[in-house]
Design a protein around this motif. Structure first.
Motif, mmCIF file in Angstrom:
data_model
loop_
_atom_site.group_PDB
_atom_site.id
_atom_site.type_symbol
_atom_site.label_atom_id
_atom_site.label_comp_id
_atom_site.label_asym_id
_atom_site.label_seq_id
_atom_site.Cartn_x
_atom_site.Cartn_y
_atom_site.Cartn_z
ATOM 1 N N THR A 160 -29.039 -8.288 5.392
ATOM 2 C CA THR A 160 -28.254 -7.051 5.419
ATOM 3 C C THR A 160 -27.902 -6.672 6.849
ATOM 4 O O THR A 160 -26.763 -6.276 7.138
ATOM 5 N N ALA A 161 -28.840 -6.769 7.747
ATOM 6 C CA ALA A 161 -28.570 -6.458 9.155
ATOM 7 C C ALA A 161 -27.474 -7.365 9.704
ATOM 8 O O ALA A 161 -26.564 -6.908 10.423
ATOM 9 N N GLU A 162 -27.518 -8.656 9.353
ATOM 10 C CA GLU A 162 -26.497 -9.598 9.815
ATOM 11 C C GLU A 162 -25.135 -9.251 9.218
ATOM 12 O O GLU A 162 -24.100 -9.290 9.908
ATOM 13 N N PRO A 207 -25.690 11.502 11.934
ATOM 14 C CA PRO A 207 -25.015 10.363 12.574
ATOM 15 C C PRO A 207 -24.535 10.661 13.989
ATOM 16 O O PRO A 207 -24.415 9.737 14.816
ATOM 17 N N GLN A 208 -24.254 11.930 14.300
ATOM 18 C CA GLN A 208 -23.751 12.252 15.636
ATOM 19 C C GLN A 208 -24.822 12.120 16.710
ATOM 20 O O GLN A 208 -24.496 11.989 17.890
ATOM 21 N N SER A 209 -26.080 12.142 16.318
ATOM 22 C CA SER A 209 -27.161 12.115 17.311
ATOM 23 C C SER A 209 -27.745 10.724 17.519
ATOM 24 O O SER A 209 -28.631 10.556 18.359
ATOM 25 N N TRP A 210 -27.245 9.753 16.787
ATOM 26 C CA TRP A 210 -27.734 8.377 16.948
ATOM 27 C C TRP A 210 -26.798 7.619 17.886
ATOM 28 O O TRP A 210 -25.582 7.734 17.787
ATOM 29 N N PRO A 211 -27.326 6.782 18.770
ATOM 30 C CA PRO A 211 -26.455 6.036 19.693
ATOM 31 C C PRO A 211 -25.621 4.978 18.981
ATOM 32 O O PRO A 211 -24.530 4.632 19.452
ATOM 33 N N SER A 212 -26.111 4.439 17.879
ATOM 34 C CA SER A 212 -25.356 3.416 17.138
ATOM 35 C C SER A 212 -25.835 3.412 15.692
ATOM 36 O O SER A 212 -26.860 4.010 15.351
ATOM 37 N N ALA A 213 -25.084 2.727 14.858
ATOM 38 C CA ALA A 213 -25.411 2.686 13.432
ATOM 39 C C ALA A 213 -26.704 1.903 13.202
ATOM 40 O O ALA A 213 -26.884 0.817 13.757
ATOM 41 N N PRO A 214 -27.609 2.424 12.365
ATOM 42 C CA PRO A 214 -28.795 1.650 12.003
ATOM 43 C C PRO A 214 -28.425 0.513 11.064
ATOM 44 O O PRO A 214 -27.339 0.503 10.466
ATOM 45 N N ALA A 215 -29.311 -0.432 10.916
ATOM 46 C CA ALA A 215 -29.029 -1.599 10.068
ATOM 47 C C ALA A 215 -28.869 -1.223 8.604
ATOM 48 O O ALA A 215 -28.314 -2.003 7.825
#
Length: 638
Positions: A12-14, A64-72
């Motif tokens: 899923t991460a890939e 989502p605005q406080s995360w630097p990037s999308a989680p897996a």
């Protein structure tokens, strides 16, 4: 209830990381546009109803605005849309036109005239609409509302009207309500109520209404910030628009309308305001694909949608300087508007034409949905991503609209139901243990779709199989994590949750009593006829006359061969005559168990065969709003 979630797998991460190579994340224009014209935030805290209960709390959905990037566990494209949709408050579209966004499921737009305000769409909830009006009044001159325009039949366009104006205002002609003609009220009330239970259950899955709000649950509704916004209301239109080019001048400002029935909303309006050089295309043009399945039983005519967008572009595209939508954020600049409308038009035409091209090659709908892809010129435009509709879903809807349910294979004409085929499939594959082993192998290889399909057979045969439920939940979860489209993500993750923790039962009354009271009697009894249990009622034919004390008559009912008819006439020999007020009638049909108490209180009088009337009421089904979806019904009956 404690809700269990699991981590995304390496596959899923890939899968999600691959999106960075496929989509133009370097294009940051939307991040600037979504903040353009910002005036003020929403009031701190939540929006509450009269009892103090929260109906909207944006703070829960801003993570989502406080995360630097999308989680897996979230597709990066959906995470990006969640960040954009979290930008909320009062915005200036152009001087004189203002929007409150992300306080509800849809935007509320205020168009200022010399002496009044015209409101375009109301959101879905009165408390949220009232909060939007207060925020607008805090920053703009206080003017009366002269008109409300409904651009579509979905509740997010009309459901908040009672937070803006009152029935008394409408009755005294202080406010007009403008809407598309040709059956608007029937489309709003009739279809929604006829399928309210099944539609609400399905929408609960697609909206993720019962999911936890976090990176492993609900992230975004795509064109909404939250999955729901409390109960909705309705006031009937007073001014119906029937032809393209019809105009209304309100406070010196001219509004020109284009009715667009059969598009994303079954009845819709495009609105052109020449003084402001602004255009609104209802839900037919937003920063997302439309949902062609149209929230319910009537997929839109995508060919008509294409034609109407093309006509809109030809009619207004040369002069429009701003396009604002009923969802998401505006588009500024004539060149950008023409690109936006043409791109969306072409996307829908591509879906229709490519679906039918493949159908004419003999491909069935499932294969078409698996094969269809946009060319890069459409796929890499963010406004064509599937944040409301989904390309595969829309292709299936086109096939169903043009060709019906039959896929052309005679094997589909006499299929057994799943409860019959499942045990046979399980036996053919070597039994439950063998099926579970195959499904585990598919899961371990990252083929979660095949794991789900295998386990669906096993759970249809053995719904209490603990290991199968656990593995099916795990497979659905990974499919949810991989989904760019919020509808698919929410559906898969809701299935996961119900397999692990059971159904979180929705409210038992899907249609508010207030909405039932608004129905014309014919539509009220059309809805009642759907609830009539045909096999039981076939043994209990009867005729009833209704004396509704606060409605002009006559009114009659006939039960014949298991079906119910409403008549505007009396019967020659009725089995019973029932005298009651309209409110009592609606209450009784919603709650037949109140018959004895209503008779005892004098609110209802039955003259004649009271047993026949009681039998009729007993034959009205009550629908379970939490019916089983991912496993068979417990008793298999209906």
């Amino acid at each position: 209830m404690s809700l269990v979630t699991k981590t995304p797998t390496a596959q899923t991460a890939e899968h999600n990381m691959a999106a960075f190579e496929q989509l133009p994340f370097e294009d940051r224009r939307d991040y600037a546009d979504v903040r353009r014209g910002w005036i003020a935030p929403l009031p701190p805290g939540s929006i509450s109803d009269a009892s103090g209960a929260a109906v909207w709390d944006l703070r829960r959905f801003l993570f989502p605005q406080s995360w630097p990037s999308a989680p897996a566990s979230v597709h990066p494209s959906l995470w990006r849309q969640g960040q954009l949709m979290g930008v909320a408050g009062l915005f200036e579209v152009v001087p004189g036109i203002y929007q409150v966004r992300n306080h509800d499921l849809a935007n509320v737009t205020f168009v200022e005239t010399a002496d009044s305000v015209v409101v375009i769409d109301t959101g879905s909830n009165a408390d949220c609409a009232a909060a939007a009006l207060r925020l607008y009044h805090e920053h703009r001159p206080l003017k009366r509302i002269a008109a409300v325009i409904y651009t579509g039949t979905h509740t997010c366009h009309h459901g908040g009207v009672l937070g803006l104006i009152s029935p008394r205002d409408v009755a005294r002609d202080r406010v007009s309500i403008i809407a598309p003609g040709q059956g608007f009220q029937e489309a709003v009330l009739g279809t929604d109520i006829a399928v309210s239970t099944v539609a609400s259950r399905r929408e609960g899955y697609f909206r993720g209404a019962a999911l936890p709000v976090n990176e492993r649950g609900f992230v975004s509704g795509g064109i909404t910030t939250a999955p729901f916004a409390g109960p909705w209301g309705y006031l009937a239109p007073t001014d119906l628009i029937r032809t393209t080019g019809e105009q209304r001048v309100i406070g010196g400002v001219r509004f020109e309308f284009m009715p667009v029935p059969g598009t994303e909303s079954s009845r819709a309006l495009h609105v052109w305001i020449p003084e402001y050089e602004t255009l609104c295309c209802a839900e037919n043009a937003n920063h997302s694909l439309c949902d062609i399945r149209q929230h319910g039983p009537q997929p839109c005519d995508i060919g008509l949608l294409v034609h109407r967008l093309d006509e809109t572009l030809a009619r207004y595209g040369r002069t429009a300087e701003v396009h604002f939508g009923t969802h998401t954020w505006p588009v500024w600049g004539n060149r950008q508007i023409r690109e936006f409308l043409a791109s969306q038009r072409d996307a829908y035409k591509y879906i229709r034409d490519e679906t039918l091209r493949l159908a004419n090659h003999g491909l069935p709908p499932a294969e078409i949905a698996a094969r269809i892809r946009f060319p890069d010129s459409l796929a890499r435009s963010w406004w064509n991503r599937g944040y409301h509709g989904a390309l595969a879903h829309d292709a299936r809807a086109v096939y169903a609209h043009e060709l019906g349910w039959y896929d052309g294979n005679p094997a589909s004409l006499a299929q057994h139901p799943a409860t019959t085929t499942a045990p046979r499939y399980v036996h053919a594959m070597g039994g439950g243990t063998a099926v579970l082993r195959l499904a585990q192998s598919a899961f371990d290889s990252g083929d979660y779709r095949w794991a789900v399909e295998l386990l669906a057979h096993l759970l249809s045969d053995q719904p209490a199989h603990v290991a199968a439920r656990r593995l099916q939940a795990d497979a659905y979860e990974q499919l949810g994590y991989q989904s760019e489209e919020p509808q698919r993500r929410n559906a898969f993750l809701t299935a996961t949750q119900e397999l692990r923790s059971g159904v979180i039962a929705p409210a038992s009354e899907q249609v508010p009593l207030e909405s039932m009271l608004e129905l014309p009697l014919r539509m009220l009894f059309d809805h009642t006829a759907i609830r009539l249990n045909g096999p039981r009622a076939a043994l209990a034919s009867a005729r009833f006359d209704l004396r509704i004390t606060d409605r002009p008559g006559p009114h009659g009912l006939e039960v014949s061969n298991g079906v119910l008819y409403y008549r505007t006439s009396v019967s020659v020999e009725p089995d019973a005559v029932i005298t009651l007020a309209h409110h009592t009638l609606v209450t009784l049909l919603a709650h037949p168990e109140l018959l004895e108490s209503l008779c005892g209180s004098g609110a209802l009088h039955v003259e004649g065969d009271v047993l026949a009337w009681r039998e009729f009421l007993r034959n009205l089904d009550h629908f379970d709003p939490g019916f089983a979806v991912v496993t068979p019904r417990a008793d298999g009956s209906a």
